[in-house]
Design a protein around this motif. Structure first.
Motif: not given
Length: 121
Positions: A44-68
């Motif tokens: 939705k937001d095309k202005d995001v320049a960088v993502v800070l991703m916690d790697m250990m989260m319930p559901g979709m974790d950071g590793y899965q989110a980065i892959a997506r």
């Protein structure tokens, strides 16, 4: 253009602390508590320049989110910095191998994080 950062962490205290620090340094912050929400927000937001991703989260974790994110033609150019409490030998490499462009361990060293972020703005 505002320096917009998306913070993804399942702990609101971490989001609060990171947002306060980054805002004081001139960054605009968005946040979400999960990988699925992060991906929806990035679409939705095309202005995001960088993502800070916690790697250990319930559901979709950071590793899965980065892959997506990296697997999506529209999102793959957004750099993702891994933020994790895991600071064991090999964790940095595991995050980089998963597609993160950088790695910061918790508790976060603000100078280290700021230095990483300046590479992308």
């Amino acid at each position: 253009m505002a320096k917009k950062v998306l913070i993804v962490d399942d702990d609101n205290r971490n989001i609060f602390a990171l947002t306060a620090v980054l805002k004081s340094k001139g960054y605009q912050c968005l946040s979400t508590t999960g990988g699925e929400d992060a991906i929806a927000l990035l679409r939705k937001d095309k202005d995001v320049a960088v993502v800070l991703m916690d790697m250990m989260m319930p559901g979709m974790d950071g590793y899965q989110a980065i892959a997506r994110i990296n697997g999506s033609p529209e999102l793959k150019d957004i750099p993702v910095i891994a933020v994790t409490a895991q600071a064991m030998v090999g964790d940095r490499e595991r995050c980089i191998d998963a597609g993160a462009v950088g790695y910061v361990s918790k508790p976060i060293n603000v100078e280290e994080l700021t230095k990483l972020l300046t590479q992308y703005f």
